[in-house]
Design a protein around this motif. Structure first.
Motif, PDB file in Angstrom:
ATOM      1  N   VAL A  13      13.632  34.501  -3.290  1.00  0.00           N
ATOM      2  CA  VAL A  13      14.912  33.816  -3.131  1.00  0.00           C
ATOM      3  C   VAL A  13      15.591  34.314  -1.848  1.00  0.00           C
ATOM      4  O   VAL A  13      15.517  35.493  -1.519  1.00  0.00           O
ATOM      5  N   VAL A  14      16.229  33.400  -1.126  1.00  0.00           N
ATOM      6  CA  VAL A  14      17.035  33.778   0.037  1.00  0.00           C
ATOM      7  C   VAL A  14      18.137  34.729  -0.434  1.00  0.00           C
ATOM      8  O   VAL A  14      18.821  34.421  -1.421  1.00  0.00           O
ATOM      9  N   PRO A  15      18.310  35.888   0.234  1.00  0.00           N
ATOM     10  CA  PRO A  15      19.337  36.834  -0.207  1.00  0.00           C
ATOM     11  C   PRO A  15      20.703  36.138  -0.341  1.00  0.00           C
ATOM     12  O   PRO A  15      21.107  35.397   0.556  1.00  0.00           O
ATOM     13  N   GLY A  16      21.356  36.353  -1.463  1.00  0.00           N
ATOM     14  CA  GLY A  16      22.674  35.747  -1.682  1.00  0.00           C
ATOM     15  C   GLY A  16      22.619  34.476  -2.519  1.00  0.00           C
ATOM     16  O   GLY A  16      23.645  34.022  -3.027  1.00  0.00           O
ATOM     17  N   GLU A  17      21.432  33.869  -2.651  1.00  0.00           N
ATOM     18  CA  GLU A  17      21.306  32.676  -3.490  1.00  0.00           C
ATOM     19  C   GLU A  17      20.841  33.102  -4.882  1.00  0.00           C
ATOM     20  O   GLU A  17      20.315  34.191  -5.067  1.00  0.00           O
ATOM     21  N   GLY A  18      21.005  32.195  -5.853  1.00  0.00           N
ATOM     22  CA  GLY A  18      20.719  32.576  -7.230  1.00  0.00           C
ATOM     23  C   GLY A  18      19.243  32.550  -7.593  1.00  0.00           C
ATOM     24  O   GLY A  18      18.659  33.565  -7.962  1.00  0.00           O
ATOM     25  N   ALA A  19      18.619  31.380  -7.481  1.00  0.00           N
ATOM     26  CA  ALA A  19      17.236  31.233  -7.928  1.00  0.00           C
ATOM     27  C   ALA A  19      16.632  29.998  -7.284  1.00  0.00           C
ATOM     28  O   ALA A  19      17.348  29.091  -6.855  1.00  0.00           O
ATOM     29  N   VAL A  20      15.310  29.989  -7.213  1.00  0.00           N
ATOM     30  CA  VAL A  20      14.614  28.776  -6.789  1.00  0.00           C
ATOM     31  C   VAL A  20      14.528  27.881  -8.021  1.00  0.00           C
ATOM     32  O   VAL A  20      13.971  28.275  -9.051  1.00  0.00           O
ATOM     33  N   GLY A  77       0.826  -1.208   0.000  1.00  0.00           N
ATOM     34  CA  GLY A  77       0.000   0.000   0.000  1.00  0.00           C
ATOM     35  C   GLY A  77       0.858   1.255   0.000  1.00  0.00           C
ATOM     36  O   GLY A  77       1.912   1.288   0.633  1.00  0.00           O
ATOM     37  N   ILE A  78       0.414   2.246  -0.746  1.00  0.00           N
ATOM     38  CA  ILE A  78       1.116   3.533  -0.822  1.00  0.00           C
ATOM     39  C   ILE A  78       0.093   4.635  -0.569  1.00  0.00           C
ATOM     40  O   ILE A  78      -1.002   4.593  -1.124  1.00  0.00           O
ATOM     41  N   ALA A  79       0.442   5.591   0.276  1.00  0.00           N
ATOM     42  CA  ALA A  79      -0.456   6.719   0.528  1.00  0.00           C
ATOM     43  C   ALA A  79       0.357   7.990   0.686  1.00  0.00           C
ATOM     44  O   ALA A  79       1.410   7.973   1.328  1.00  0.00           O
ATOM     45  N   MET A  80      -0.109   9.048   0.064  1.00  0.00           N
ATOM     46  CA  MET A  80       0.524  10.353   0.267  1.00  0.00           C
ATOM     47  C   MET A  80      -0.543  11.433   0.169  1.00  0.00           C
ATOM     48  O   MET A  80      -1.626  11.205  -0.344  1.00  0.00           O
ATOM     49  N   THR A  81      -0.221  12.598   0.691  1.00  0.00           N
ATOM     50  CA  THR A  81      -1.175  13.709   0.640  1.00  0.00           C
ATOM     51  C   THR A  81      -0.410  15.019   0.616  1.00  0.00           C
ATOM     52  O   THR A  81       0.693  15.096   1.151  1.00  0.00           O
ATOM     53  N   ASN A  82      -1.000  16.034  -0.014  1.00  0.00           N
ATOM     54  CA  ASN A  82      -0.397  17.349   0.186  1.00  0.00           C
ATOM     55  C   ASN A  82      -1.036  17.989   1.414  1.00  0.00           C
ATOM     56  O   ASN A  82      -1.939  17.421   2.043  1.00  0.00           O
ATOM     57  N   ALA A  83      -0.550  19.130   1.802  1.00  0.00           N
ATOM     58  CA  ALA A  83      -0.995  19.767   3.045  1.00  0.00           C
ATOM     59  C   ALA A  83      -0.670  21.244   2.932  1.00  0.00           C
ATOM     60  O   ALA A  83       0.044  21.663   2.019  1.00  0.00           O
ATOM     61  N   SER A  84      -1.208  22.025   3.866  1.00  0.00           N
ATOM     62  CA  SER A  84      -1.054  23.482   3.760  1.00  0.00           C
ATOM     63  C   SER A  84       0.430  23.865   3.844  1.00  0.00           C
ATOM     64  O   SER A  84       1.213  23.239   4.546  1.00  0.00           O
ATOM     65  N   PRO A  85       0.815  24.897   3.103  1.00  0.00           N
ATOM     66  CA  PRO A  85       2.231  25.217   2.899  1.00  0.00           C
ATOM     67  C   PRO A  85       2.930  25.723   4.144  1.00  0.00           C
ATOM     68  O   PRO A  85       2.537  26.742   4.720  1.00  0.00           O
ATOM     69  N   LEU A  86       3.973  25.013   4.558  1.00  0.00           N
ATOM     70  CA  LEU A  86       4.813  25.393   5.702  1.00  0.00           C
ATOM     71  C   LEU A  86       6.300  25.280   5.362  1.00  0.00           C
ATOM     72  O   LEU A  86       7.149  25.760   6.101  1.00  0.00           O
ATOM     73  N   VAL A  87       6.603  24.584   4.254  1.00  0.00           N
ATOM     74  CA  VAL A  87       7.991  24.231   3.933  1.00  0.00           C
ATOM     75  C   VAL A  87       8.484  25.104   2.778  1.00  0.00           C
ATOM     76  O   VAL A  87       7.782  25.277   1.773  1.00  0.00           O
ATOM     77  N   ALA A  88       9.699  25.635   2.908  1.00  0.00           N
ATOM     78  CA  ALA A  88      10.302  26.444   1.848  1.00  0.00           C
ATOM     79  C   ALA A  88      11.145  25.549   0.947  1.00  0.00           C
ATOM     80  O   ALA A  88      11.919  24.720   1.442  1.00  0.00           O
ATOM     81  N   PRO A  89      11.007  25.689  -0.380  1.00  0.00           N
ATOM     82  CA  PRO A  89      11.935  24.986  -1.270  1.00  0.00           C
ATOM     83  C   PRO A  89      13.372  25.456  -1.000  1.00  0.00           C
ATOM     84  O   PRO A  89      13.568  26.571  -0.489  1.00  0.00           O
ATOM     85  N   THR A  90      14.335  24.650  -1.342  1.00  0.00           N
ATOM     86  CA  THR A  90      15.745  25.032  -1.234  1.00  0.00           C
ATOM     87  C   THR A  90      15.959  26.400  -1.904  1.00  0.00           C
ATOM     88  O   THR A  90      15.479  26.613  -3.013  1.00  0.00           O
ATOM     89  N   PHE A  91      16.649  27.284  -1.219  1.00  0.00           N
ATOM     90  CA  PHE A  91      17.007  28.637  -1.683  1.00  0.00           C
ATOM     91  C   PHE A  91      15.841  29.626  -1.641  1.00  0.00           C
ATOM     92  O   PHE A  91      15.982  30.762  -2.090  1.00  0.00           O
ATOM     93  N   SER A  92      14.661  29.214  -1.124  1.00  0.00           N
ATOM     94  CA  SER A  92      13.532  30.152  -1.095  1.00  0.00           C
ATOM     95  C   SER A  92      13.191  30.557   0.335  1.00  0.00           C
ATOM     96  O   SER A  92      13.458  29.823   1.289  1.00  0.00           O
ATOM     97  N   THR A  93      12.594  31.745   0.468  1.00  0.00           N
ATOM     98  CA  THR A  93      12.079  32.175   1.768  1.00  0.00           C
ATOM     99  C   THR A  93      10.582  31.895   1.897  1.00  0.00           C
ATOM    100  O   THR A  93      10.014  32.084   2.964  1.00  0.00           O
ATOM    101  N   ASP A  94       9.943  31.467   0.812  1.00  0.00           N
ATOM    102  CA  ASP A  94       8.483  31.314   0.821  1.00  0.00           C
ATOM    103  C   ASP A  94       8.050  29.908   1.230  1.00  0.00           C
ATOM    104  O   ASP A  94       8.680  28.917   0.866  1.00  0.00           O
ATOM    105  N   ARG A  95       6.940  29.849   1.946  1.00  0.00           N
ATOM    106  CA  ARG A  95       6.343  28.554   2.304  1.00  0.00           C
ATOM    107  C   ARG A  95       5.502  28.096   1.123  1.00  0.00           C
ATOM    108  O   ARG A  95       4.457  28.684   0.830  1.00  0.00           O
ATOM    109  N   MET A  96       5.954  27.067   0.451  1.00  0.00           N
ATOM    110  CA  MET A  96       5.327  26.662  -0.806  1.00  0.00           C
ATOM    111  C   MET A  96       4.750  25.247  -0.757  1.00  0.00           C
ATOM    112  O   MET A  96       3.952  24.877  -1.611  1.00  0.00           O
ATOM    113  N   LEU A  97       5.201  24.433   0.184  1.00  0.00           N
ATOM    114  CA  LEU A  97       4.812  23.024   0.216  1.00  0.00           C
ATOM    115  C   LEU A  97       4.414  22.624   1.633  1.00  0.00           C
ATOM    116  O   LEU A  97       4.916  23.194   2.607  1.00  0.00           O
ATOM    117  N   GLY A  98       3.561  21.611   1.735  1.00  0.00           N
ATOM    118  CA  GLY A  98       3.235  21.048   3.038  1.00  0.00           C
ATOM    119  C   GLY A  98       4.334  20.100   3.492  1.00  0.00           C
ATOM    120  O   GLY A  98       5.340  19.911   2.810  1.00  0.00           O
TER     121      GLY A  98
END
Lengths: 355, 355
Positions: free
Chosen positions: B308-315, A133-154
């Protein structure tokens, strides 16, 4: 300390009070309490009043018409009709299992749903039929992608459950963030610091403050930073988001509706509700099930016998800690934190349901 | 610097010299060189002499009878007949795609194979048909499970490729270890230290010595340590091992045969060769492909626009760095490290093939 039965009866009555059909109320309760039994306290009755508030805000439909809107022999897209994820997800998993019986595997992408409790419950539904069995879900955004300051992913969890023979099943159930939000909440209550690598400030700088999210900070993906593979955790969370929501027609990325009812839902949503992705693979669609399960016993026993780092307890198999906790709590009862207890007492008084 | 064509012609001749049928030699070359083009230098022509040595040791069959040994409408188990993984895996992916055309999805578990190059190549094979592609493989044990001193798992990569419309595809391709072995090899050559969290000593203590594996040390799972989620990386690597090998009948865990021919293969193997797991999901088995791809454009463009986090290139979107590198290297050529150059020159002289 509360007995399982005590919390079960109470929770079931609350869902009935919301207008859930009897069968749905029982199912939702079983799914929700699986979290408390397995020690994932952040996903159990601690969230019950949150579901109630979402229902009061008109964002949860207690009598959903859950239906297949698209299908092929091995796939289905399910519209959860804004129902409780605790009901929508197990119904979708039953569809995946039925597809697998016919086609070897079954894959269901779900839109227009809500928080589905712990992913492990749904993945484990496959085990009784000798399916993976495999299960996954998205969720409200709390996680920032690498190099980002924004919360884009659950914290977008992935669970995979695999049957064995004399060994208990292998059950992986993991958030794709370095640490799930529940762990931060525990530190907040204890007024302790978080390890570096769990969270960042609103400017993307490292932080040990467990309250950082309240100041615009973000959780970090599994891997914590670029050097340690945070781009991998980000990619995994993104895959969960895409399979759960872009494939089904649910909301994705920053648009996933918040679990807490006091936060507004964004305008111009690209989809409906939150999304899940569920899969069932019949083991004997690949090799005889007995043969497979004997090798799983061998796999598990081999890993259990691996040498342990001096000072550590044992090499664990995914699912071991949760299964042990379940055994203990079924006997000793389920401890609740004081704010959760207060929450349930408030519900008890408001709805006239005995706790 | 070597041109793509120069390395392609040489590599193809080497595979022909090994006795591969013309079609297989071309396919294997394309798969192998995809690694060099995409900047994953550890998996490209740097490994060519390794494949040759495995063939000389009788562990690679240049004329395999690749066949389905078990199947259902959406699944197949494939016996690679000890062929090059570079040939076996794309053939198995073709089967997965054919199954998906009929059943909505196709899933192929492969046994009795060898190293298959980069996972991303195989996952990306699905894109031309508007399918989502998934590829994973187990590999010889270098990674210790959380709390263990033993090398029990490979760096077991997972790749997921997703089509978009005006945006290039999303292509995640990640080792489930904190850092793949190729990164350590680069540090060894440069005589630099590794960051903490990549490797441990033979006693399970943290280390920055990139040569630690030669002294019985181990790579660490994605997450690095228990506090930062190494149990999640361990669980993901385990899932790859189980789907690729326990499901197909290949060797798993500590029994996965080493890539280097001078290391002996263990006795009492539980399976045959190494294992892969390949999947193809037809997008329009879930929702209309055009609709899906428009939302993927939106997903990708939204993530590209994140702050983008200041100092990093791009998401970045998973697949961006590799695609850019491919564009550059197709024009400027492929740089090879001096030991790799020497390796190819030795092959050139031994087999009388012009480099």
């Amino acid at each position: 300390m509360y007995s399982y039965k005590q919390l079960f009866d109470f929770t079931q009555e609350v869902f009935l009070h919301m207008g859930c059909p009897a069968e749905d109320a029982e199912l939702a309760t079983e799914v929700l309490l699986a979290a408390d039994l397995r020690g994932i306290d952040s996903h159990g009755v601690a969230r019950l009043s949150g579901y109630v508030r979402l229902w009061e805000a008109g964002r949860i439909n207690a009598k959903p018409n859950i239906r297949i809107v698209h299908e092929t022999p091995s796939t289905a897209t399910v519209d959860g009709d804004a129902g409780l994820g605790l009901v929508v997800a197990p119904r979708a998993m039953e569809i995946a299992k039925k597809k697998a019986e016919q086609a070897g595997t079954g894959w269901v992408s779900v839109k227009n749903s809500n928080h589905f409790g712990i992913a492990g419950y749904h993945a484990m539904m496959a085990l009784e039929k000798d399916m993976i069995g495999i299960a996954m879900t998205n969720a409200s955004p709390l996680v920032a992608p690498t190099f980002s300051t924004d919360r884009m992913l659950g914290t977008n969890p992935i669970s995979v459950a695999v049957p064995a023979n004399r060994q208990p099943p292998f059950v992986a159930d993991l958030a794709t963030a370095a640490a799930a939000n529940g762990k931060l909440e525990i530190l907040q209550r204890k007024e302790k610091k978080a390890p570096l690598g769990w969270i960042q400030t609103k400017d993307g700088q490292e932080s040990t403050n467990p309250n950082e999210l309240k100041d615009g900070g973000a959780l970090l993906p599994l891997g914590s930073d670029r050097d340690h593979g945070s781009h991998k955790g980000y990619a995994l969370a993104a895959v969960v988001d895409i399979l759960s929501a872009v494939l089904s027609g649910a909301n994705y990325g920053p648009w996933v509706p918040p679990f807490v009812a006091f936060l507004p839902v964004a305008d111009n949503l690209p989809g409906e509700g939150i999304g899940h992705f569920l899969g069932a693979l019949r083991v004997d669609a690949f090799r005889p099930a007995d043969e497979f399960k004997q090798h799983m016993d061998n796999w598990i026993e081999t890993f259990r016998s691996a040498h342990v780092v001096p000072g550590e307890g044992a090499v664990l198999i995914p699912g071991d800690p949760e299964r042990l906790m379940e055994e203990i709590r079924m006997i000793q009862g389920i401890p609740l934190l004081e704010p959760v207890e207060r929450d349930l007492e408030t519900l008890s008084q408001r709805f006239g349901i005995k706790l």
